[in-house]
Design an enzyme around this catalytic site. Structure first.
Site, PDB file in Angstrom:
ATOM      1  N   LYS A 167       0.840  -1.192   0.000  1.00  0.00           N
ATOM      2  CA  LYS A 167       0.000   0.000   0.000  1.00  0.00           C
ATOM      3  C   LYS A 167       0.886   1.257   0.000  1.00  0.00           C
ATOM      4  O   LYS A 167       0.643   2.195  -0.747  1.00  0.00           O
ATOM      5  CB  LYS A 167      -0.888  -0.026   1.252  1.00  0.00           C
ATOM      6  CG  LYS A 167      -2.037   0.911   1.220  1.00  0.00           C
ATOM      7  CD  LYS A 167      -3.240   0.290   0.560  1.00  0.00           C
ATOM      8  CE  LYS A 167      -4.383   1.263   0.528  1.00  0.00           C
ATOM      9  NZ  LYS A 167      -5.528   0.758  -0.184  1.00  0.00           N
TER      10      LYS A 167
ATOM     11  N   LYS B  18      -0.301 -12.578 -10.949  1.00  0.00           N
ATOM     12  CA  LYS B  18      -1.137 -13.477 -10.151  1.00  0.00           C
ATOM     13  C   LYS B  18      -2.608 -13.287 -10.533  1.00  0.00           C
ATOM     14  O   LYS B  18      -3.036 -12.147 -10.730  1.00  0.00           O
ATOM     15  CB  LYS B  18      -0.935 -13.110  -8.668  1.00  0.00           C
ATOM     16  CG  LYS B  18      -1.533 -14.078  -7.692  1.00  0.00           C
ATOM     17  CD  LYS B  18      -1.403 -13.561  -6.269  1.00  0.00           C
ATOM     18  CE  LYS B  18      -2.564 -12.631  -5.934  1.00  0.00           C
ATOM     19  NZ  LYS B  18      -2.722 -12.333  -4.511  1.00  0.00           N
TER      20      LYS B  18
ATOM     21  N   LYS C  72      -9.026 -10.722  -8.991  1.00  0.00           N
ATOM     22  CA  LYS C  72     -10.210  -9.978  -9.453  1.00  0.00           C
ATOM     23  C   LYS C  72      -9.881  -8.535  -9.808  1.00  0.00           C
ATOM     24  O   LYS C  72     -10.316  -8.029 -10.828  1.00  0.00           O
ATOM     25  CB  LYS C  72     -11.286 -10.004  -8.360  1.00  0.00           C
ATOM     26  CG  LYS C  72     -12.334 -11.071  -8.578  1.00  0.00           C
ATOM     27  CD  LYS C  72     -13.517 -10.542  -9.389  1.00  0.00           C
ATOM     28  CE  LYS C  72     -14.021 -11.539 -10.420  1.00  0.00           C
ATOM     29  NZ  LYS C  72     -14.972 -12.488  -9.924  1.00  0.00           N
TER      30      LYS C  72
HETATM   31  P1  TYM Z   1      -8.136 -14.018  -0.110  1.00  0.00           P
HETATM   32  O1  TYM Z   1      -9.592 -13.857   0.124  1.00  0.00           O
HETATM   33  O2  TYM Z   1      -7.423 -12.916  -0.792  1.00  0.00           O
HETATM   34  O3  TYM Z   1      -7.883 -15.337  -0.952  1.00  0.00           O
HETATM   35  C1  TYM Z   1      -8.469 -16.594  -0.621  1.00  0.00           C
HETATM   36  C2  TYM Z   1      -7.474 -17.706  -0.838  1.00  0.00           C
HETATM   37  O4  TYM Z   1      -7.139 -17.831  -2.229  1.00  0.00           O
HETATM   38  C3  TYM Z   1      -5.727 -17.801  -2.396  1.00  0.00           C
HETATM   39  N1  TYM Z   1      -5.434 -17.184  -3.710  1.00  0.00           N
HETATM   40  C4  TYM Z   1      -4.571 -17.695  -4.613  1.00  0.00           C
HETATM   41  N2  TYM Z   1      -3.788 -18.794  -4.570  1.00  0.00           N
HETATM   42  C5  TYM Z   1      -3.015 -19.040  -5.657  1.00  0.00           C
HETATM   43  N3  TYM Z   1      -3.004 -18.251  -6.774  1.00  0.00           N
HETATM   44  C6  TYM Z   1      -3.795 -17.147  -6.854  1.00  0.00           C
HETATM   45  N4  TYM Z   1      -3.785 -16.387  -7.963  1.00  0.00           N
HETATM   46  C7  TYM Z   1      -4.617 -16.818  -5.733  1.00  0.00           C
HETATM   47  N5  TYM Z   1      -5.476 -15.809  -5.458  1.00  0.00           N
HETATM   48  C8  TYM Z   1      -5.957 -16.044  -4.209  1.00  0.00           C
HETATM   49  C9  TYM Z   1      -5.219 -16.960  -1.223  1.00  0.00           C
HETATM   50  O5  TYM Z   1      -3.874 -17.199  -0.951  1.00  0.00           O
HETATM   51  C10 TYM Z   1      -6.137 -17.442  -0.115  1.00  0.00           C
HETATM   52  O6  TYM Z   1      -5.671 -18.665   0.437  1.00  0.00           O
HETATM   53  N6  TYM Z   1      -6.411 -12.946   4.456  1.00  0.00           N
HETATM   54  C11 TYM Z   1      -7.023 -13.996   3.646  1.00  0.00           C
HETATM   55  C12 TYM Z   1      -8.312 -14.514   4.248  1.00  0.00           C
HETATM   56  C13 TYM Z   1      -8.198 -14.964   5.669  1.00  0.00           C
HETATM   57  C14 TYM Z   1      -7.595 -16.160   6.139  1.00  0.00           C
HETATM   58  C15 TYM Z   1      -7.779 -16.149   7.560  1.00  0.00           C
HETATM   59  C16 TYM Z   1      -6.919 -17.208   5.506  1.00  0.00           C
HETATM   60  C17 TYM Z   1      -8.722 -14.311   6.744  1.00  0.00           C
HETATM   61  N7  TYM Z   1      -8.457 -15.018   7.879  1.00  0.00           N
HETATM   62  C18 TYM Z   1      -7.287 -17.188   8.359  1.00  0.00           C
HETATM   63  C19 TYM Z   1      -6.426 -18.252   6.321  1.00  0.00           C
HETATM   64  C20 TYM Z   1      -6.611 -18.232   7.710  1.00  0.00           C
HETATM   65  C21 TYM Z   1      -7.341 -13.437   2.263  1.00  0.00           C
HETATM   66  O7  TYM Z   1      -7.592 -12.260   2.121  1.00  0.00           O
HETATM   67  O8  TYM Z   1      -7.411 -14.360   1.272  1.00  0.00           O
END
Ligand code: TYM
Length: 350
Positions: free
Chosen positions: A119, A203, A206
């Site tokens: 950021k 990567k 969205k």
């Molecule tokens: P988020 O919502 O951004 O993404 C959800 C999950 O998808 C994975 N991901 C990917 N993996 C591989 N290649 C990609 N292009 C790709 N895009 C997304 C992310 O690594 C994630 O596993 N902070 C987390 C949500 C969260 C969480 C938690 C996860 C909140 N509390 C506790 C684990 C444990 C997040 O924003 O993921």
């Protein structure tokens, strides 16, 4: 049997893409078959970027349906019912735990977190960055530690958050001289740690608009597939094509071997040979990919329609999930309060 926990934030428009599926949800599905499973819609995390009531509501609803449809579509009824699926905001211990963990966390640890650093690098002034974004890793640590999770299946972009969580758990256990928290391990299969987007460069995400979203309409998915990066050196279908870095084949490698259209891995290698020899056009291999994806996600797309038509079923799943999550989170918080000295001779039984 181990216990695992993971979460997804209702960011973007709330819908999931094949990067989320390969990087996270596919592992949830595999692990759920033989482990204790806690899966959470991280709706409070959504607030760091979404501060519009309608949009947040909409995103939460879409994410719930997307995630449940994948789980329901790819697991048996018994396996599905064992999952504790809940909303973060339905369990108030998450914010309570976060606020206690704040006190054992050095500022420097959070300043090194990628989301905050990115950021800043993106020209945001430090003064303007909201504290929610800054303390995002703390809320995530609370999410994980409350459930005493052994494993956290995520994509590579979340790895640092798990490291921060381990660091905080260790500090807490050491300061209060009690093994209150389990130290979690990240679970990140190398081949899906970072799934690249349809542009073949960044990567899949969205916000970058380089996704294939498996619950979009057929026409939208076709458009996403047809716009996928292949081999820029290839001008005609008769030119020899390259497979490396070609996203159509990257995705076919993940989804193709299970496709009846390709009838297994050997047909996929035959398709690659024809492409390399200039015997098949880009549009044809894209058609293979499109059909492979539609076929692969058919059970989940069916489950999506069923869930969407039955909102009471969804509410019941979330209610049951909340009840089960509250028990585990409540037990951990009891131990936390005891360990830090909030329980005194004047305490009444909680
Ligand atoms: P988020 O919502 O951004 O993404 C959800 C999950 O998808 C994975 N991901 C990917 N993996 C591989 N290649 C990609 N292009 C790709 N895009 C997304 C992310 O690594 C994630 O596993 N902070 C987390 C949500 C969260 C969480 C938690 C996860 C909140 N509390 C506790 C684990 C444990 C997040 O924003 O993921």
């Amino acid at each position: 049997m181990k216990r695992f926990l993971s979460g997804i934030t209702p960011s973007g428009d709330g819908s999931l893409h094949i990067g989320n599926y390969l990087g996270a949800v596919r592992q949830f599905i595999e692990l759920a078959k033989s482990n204790e499973t806690f899966l959470m819609v991280a709706d409070l995390h959504g607030l760091t970027t979404i501060q519009d009531k309608k949009q947040l509501q909409n995103n939460i609803e879409i994410l719930i349906l997307n995630e449940l449809a994948l789980l329901r579509g790819f697991l048996s009824k018994d396996e599905f019912e064992k999952i504790v699926f809940f909303r973060q905001s339905d369990v108030p211990m998450h914010t309570e735990c976060q606020s206690i963990l704040n006190n054992v966390t050095p500022l420097g640890l959070l300043k090194r977190a990628h989301a905050y650093k990115d950021k800043l690098a993106g020209n945001a002034m430090e003064e303007d960055i909201n504290v929610g974004l800054f303390s995002y890793p703390m809320l995530m640590a609370a999410d994980i530690l409350l459930y005493q999770a052994d494993l956290v299946p995520v994509g590579k972009d979340q790895k640092q958050h798990i490291e921060i969580t381990r660091d905080i758990a260790e500090r807490f256990n050491k300061i209060f001289k009690k093994q209150v928290f389990t130290l979690p391990e990240p679970y990140i299969p190398e081949e899906v740690a970072v799934v690249l987007g349809t542009d073949g460069k960044r990567k899949m995400s969205k916000t970058l608009g380089n996704v294939i979203a498996m619950f979009d309409s057929e026409e939208a998915i076709k458009k996403q597939v047809m716009g996928t990066y292949t081999d820029p050196t290839r001008k005609h279908a008769t030119d020899p094509g390259h497979i490396e870095g070609n996203m159509v084949f990257t995705y076919l490698d993940f989804f193709g071997p299970t496709s009846p259209r390709l009838r297994g891995a050997s047909e996929l290698s035959a398709l690659k040979e024809r492409y390399k020899a200039g015997k098949i056009a880009d549009v044809e291999v894209k058609e293979y990919l499109f059909q492979t994806l539609m076929n692969y996600f058919a059970p989940a797309r069916k489950a999506y329609e069923e869930l969407k038509a039955n909102p009471n079923v969804v509410t019941d799943i979330l209610k049951k999930g909340q009840e089960r999550a509250l028990i585990v989170a409540g037990q951990t918080m009891k131990e936390v309060r005891e360990a830090i000295g909030l329980v005194t001779k004047y305490s009444f039984q909680r």
